[in-house]
Design an enzyme around this catalytic site. Structure first.
Site, short mmCIF file in Angstrom:
data_model
loop_
_atom_site.label_atom_id
_atom_site.label_comp_id
_atom_site.label_asym_id
_atom_site.label_seq_id
_atom_site.Cartn_x
_atom_site.Cartn_y
_atom_site.Cartn_z
N ASN A 1 -0.13 4.49 -0.44
CA ASN A 1 -0.72 5.77 -0.01
C ASN A 1 -1.44 5.70 1.33
O ASN A 1 -2.20 6.60 1.69
CB ASN A 1 -1.65 6.31 -1.10
CG ASN A 1 -2.81 5.36 -1.38
OD1 ASN A 1 -2.85 4.27 -0.81
ND2 ASN A 1 -3.75 5.77 -2.21
N ASP B 1 0.85 -1.19 0.00
CA ASP B 1 0.00 0.00 0.00
C ASP B 1 0.89 1.24 0.00
O ASP B 1 1.58 1.50 0.98
CB ASP B 1 -0.89 -0.07 1.25
CG ASP B 1 -1.63 1.23 1.51
OD1 ASP B 1 -1.72 2.07 0.60
OD2 ASP B 1 -2.14 1.38 2.65
N ASP C 1 -1.72 -1.18 -3.92
CA ASP C 1 -1.98 -0.44 -5.16
C ASP C 1 -0.81 -0.61 -6.15
O ASP C 1 0.21 -1.23 -5.81
CB ASP C 1 -2.22 1.05 -4.85
CG ASP C 1 -1.21 1.57 -3.85
OD1 ASP C 1 0.00 1.33 -4.06
OD2 ASP C 1 -1.60 2.20 -2.83
N ASP D 1 -9.37 -15.20 -17.79
CA ASP D 1 -10.25 -15.80 -16.78
C ASP D 1 -11.20 -16.82 -17.41
O ASP D 1 -11.74 -16.59 -18.49
CB ASP D 1 -11.06 -14.66 -16.15
CG ASP D 1 -11.72 -15.05 -14.85
OD1 ASP D 1 -11.01 -15.48 -13.93
OD2 ASP D 1 -12.96 -14.91 -14.76
N ASP E 1 -3.90 3.91 2.59
CA ASP E 1 -5.36 3.75 2.76
C ASP E 1 -5.72 2.32 3.15
O ASP E 1 -6.91 1.97 3.19
CB ASP E 1 -6.11 4.19 1.49
CG ASP E 1 -5.76 3.34 0.28
OD1 ASP E 1 -4.91 2.42 0.41
OD2 ASP E 1 -6.32 3.58 -0.80
N GLU F 1 -6.87 -19.43 -17.87
CA GLU F 1 -7.37 -20.12 -16.68
C GLU F 1 -8.36 -21.13 -17.23
O GLU F 1 -9.48 -20.80 -17.61
CB GLU F 1 -8.07 -19.19 -15.70
CG GLU F 1 -8.38 -19.93 -14.40
CD GLU F 1 -9.63 -19.48 -13.68
OE1 GLU F 1 -9.87 -19.95 -12.57
OE2 GLU F 1 -10.41 -18.69 -14.23
C1 GLC Z 1 -11.82 -17.20 -11.85
C2 GLC Z 1 -11.06 -16.34 -10.89
C3 GLC Z 1 -11.89 -16.17 -9.64
C4 GLC Z 1 -13.20 -15.53 -10.03
C5 GLC Z 1 -13.92 -16.32 -11.13
C6 GLC Z 1 -15.01 -15.51 -11.75
O1 GLC Z 1 -11.96 -18.50 -11.39
O2 GLC Z 1 -9.80 -16.86 -10.63
O3 GLC Z 1 -11.23 -15.41 -8.67
O4 GLC Z 1 -14.03 -15.45 -8.90
O5 GLC Z 1 -13.04 -16.65 -12.17
O6 GLC Z 1 -14.49 -14.47 -12.52
#
Ligand code: GLC
Length: 522
Positions: free
Chosen positions: A23, A21, A29, A199, A25, A264
């Site tokens: 800044n 972090d 970041d 993703d 908060d 992923e």
């Molecule tokens: C993937 C991400 C996870 C997210 C999901 C929906 O599995 O790694 O963190 O919640 O997709 O986007």
């Protein structure tokens, strides 16, 4: 063929809210990441992957994107991103960003338009099915539990959400959506990003007829919590058409130099992972078998064998022990044994297998899941423990932030932190640095072939990494007892325990939970 940069690279995953972090908060970041790039460089990391940095309602902590081309104000702004990129590139560290194409936030302007009326030009950007509130269009369930459909009374129709209600799925059968996502991909590549982690890439397209999913008859080791009696996602994920969408993404990515797409990927069966790794599709895809595996040689062996067998020459493996969605492996391993010793063995395995390793921030110091009291929970599905602030020192908030309160509670930073381990040659951090250095200076560990040594005891994993000029053996004892391995004599390059001599006798005796890397005479 000479290996590409991403085949040689050691990757490091950074959860930006929890790294540093800058800044005060209480939230990590982008400037915080930039400020710690020297540390990342000193580890020997070649590329970082940043979890989503875009504006989001934070219903799913960034995975509910409300603007694909901006930065969440908690994390900084585009100028901070450009600084991070410039500073990383100056250190020859590449930067991969997260792309979340399957769904947007329900607050994304596209969805706000889409839900406004049945005739809105963006109506077909999402997956809507007209109907009555009594009956959802099919039996699909959300990956986060409950039905995957939400009824919209105003327009008397259901929309699909594979994750939260606040994460409506985009319709990739609509060419306008495909075009819009290509624009997003160009946006960050144009700024200099080195690629994307995509993703839930297999989910992007669904059965055209939205058929009911059948019931599962067998357990599936590849998808968490999919037991017999639950649904087999036959029609909701991993459809043949997804490959066209990926090929389109790849064409855009390949119009820039040296960029990569890392998926992923949760195919319906692990054997199908290689289908995504083609010269015109993804360069890399996550393999989640290790993330789901108990600390047992047989589990890892099965995952490696399956990968080596199903991948063939064209596909390059990746290995991951932890990420932001699962309990950290050191915490998992601690439940029934010596987590620290086991995590060391796992680190040696991760960094010596054939393929690209991904290290999750904090893994290199043996960070555990933080305890999250009921009042501090943030994630709707309980993944906060593995997302706690990075532990830099034993100072307040582990040196993560000067704020009174951090966005998630800190873990055990008094005992586990970077500062304490930096000068300790026996620390988890020192082990990771040595391993990465050794990997970089030992061609067989990067380019070598993989072959299991088949005369090792069942509860150990021993393998060869060979080039014509170099013969490396990695021997991992997954038990809490000594084990003998019928290997020839060799020289030890690295061990996770202290040894009196570097030359081994035959057979090799491994201490409990010991991992060694040795070199045999050529
Ligand atoms: C993937 C991400 C996870 C997210 C999901 C929906 O599995 O790694 O963190 O919640 O997709 O986007």
């Amino acid at each position: 063929m000479a290996l590409q940069w991403w085949q040689r690279a050691v990757f490091y995953q950074i959860y930006p809210r929890s790294f540093a972090d800058s800044n005060g908060d209480g939230i990590g970041d982008l400037d915080g990441v930039t400020a710690h790039l020297d540390y990342v460089e000193s580890l020997g990391i070649d590329a970082i992957w940043l979890n989503p940095i875009n504006p989001s309602q934070l219903d799913d902590w960034g995975y509910d994107v409300s603007d694909y081309c901006g930065i969440h104000p908690d994390l900084g702004d585009l100028a901070a991103f450009d600084r991070l990129l410039a500073e990383a590139h100056r250190r020859e560290i590449r930067v991969i960003v997260d792309l979340v194409p399957n769904h947007t936030s329900n607050q994304h302007p596209w969805f706000i338009e889409s839900r406004a009326s049945r005739t809105n030009p963006k109506r077909d950007w999402y997956i809507w099915v007209p109907g009555s509130p009594e009956r959802a269009p099919n039996n699909w369930v959300s990956n986060f539990g409950g039905p995957a459909w939400q009824y919209d009374a105003d327009t008397q129709a259901w929309y699909l959400h594979t994750f939260l209600v606040q994460q409506p799925d985009l319709n990739f059968r609509n060419p306008e959506v495909v075009e819009a996502m290509h624009g997003v991909i160009r946006f960050w590549l144009e700024r200099g990003a080195d690629g994307y982690r995509i993703d839930v890439v297999a989910n992007m397209i669904k059965d055209a007829q939205l058929r009911d999913n059948p019931l599962r008859t067998e357990p599936n080791p590849d998808i968490p919590s999919r037991r017999p009696g639950e649904l087999n996602p036959l029609y909701s994920t991993d459809q043949p058409e997804v490959h066209d969408i990926i090929r389109g993404f790849r064409r855009v990515s390949d119009s820039y130099e040296n960029r990569i797409l890392v998926g992923e990927t949760w195919p319906r069966e692990q054997e199908r992972l290689a289908d995504y790794l083609r010269p015109d599709e993804l360069q890399l895809a996550f393999n989640f078998r290790f993330l789901l595996a108990r600390y047992e040689a047989s589990r890892f062996r099965a995952a490696i064998e399956l990968t080596e067998k199903s991948f063939g020459a064209g596909a390059w493996p990746t290995w991951t022990l932890s990420n932001h969605d699962f309990s950290r492996h050191i915490s998992r391993y601690s439940r029934d044994g010596d987590g620290d010793a086991r995590a060391r063995v796992a680190a040696v395995m991760l960094l010596t297998l054939r393929g690209s390793p991904f290290i999750y921030y904090g893994e290199e110091i043996g960070m555990r899941d933080a305890a999250i009291p009921a009042g501090s929970k943030r994630d709707p599905v309980g993944r906060d423990g593995c997302r706690s602030p990075m532990q830099w020192s034993d100072a307040r908030n582990g040196g993560f932030s000067t704020s009174d309160k951090t966005w998630l509670p800190c873990g055990d930073f008094k005992t586990v932190n970077v500062a304490r381990q930096l000068n300790d040659p026996h620390s988890m951090l020192a082990l990771h640095r040595r391993l990465i250095q050794l990997r970089k200076s030992t061609p067989a560990l990067v380019e070598g072939s993989y072959r299991e040594f088949d005369r090792a005891p069942e509860d150990c994993l021993v393998f060869h990494r060979d080039t014509p000029a170099q013969h490396i053996v990695v021997a991992l004892n997954f038990t809490a007892e000594p084990r003998e391995i019928a290997l020839p004599e060799g020289k030890i390059l690295l061990s996770t325990v202290s040894r009196s001599a570097n030359l081994t006798k035959s057979p090799l005796t491994l201490a409990p939970n010991e991992a060694v890397i040795m070199i045999l005479d050529a």
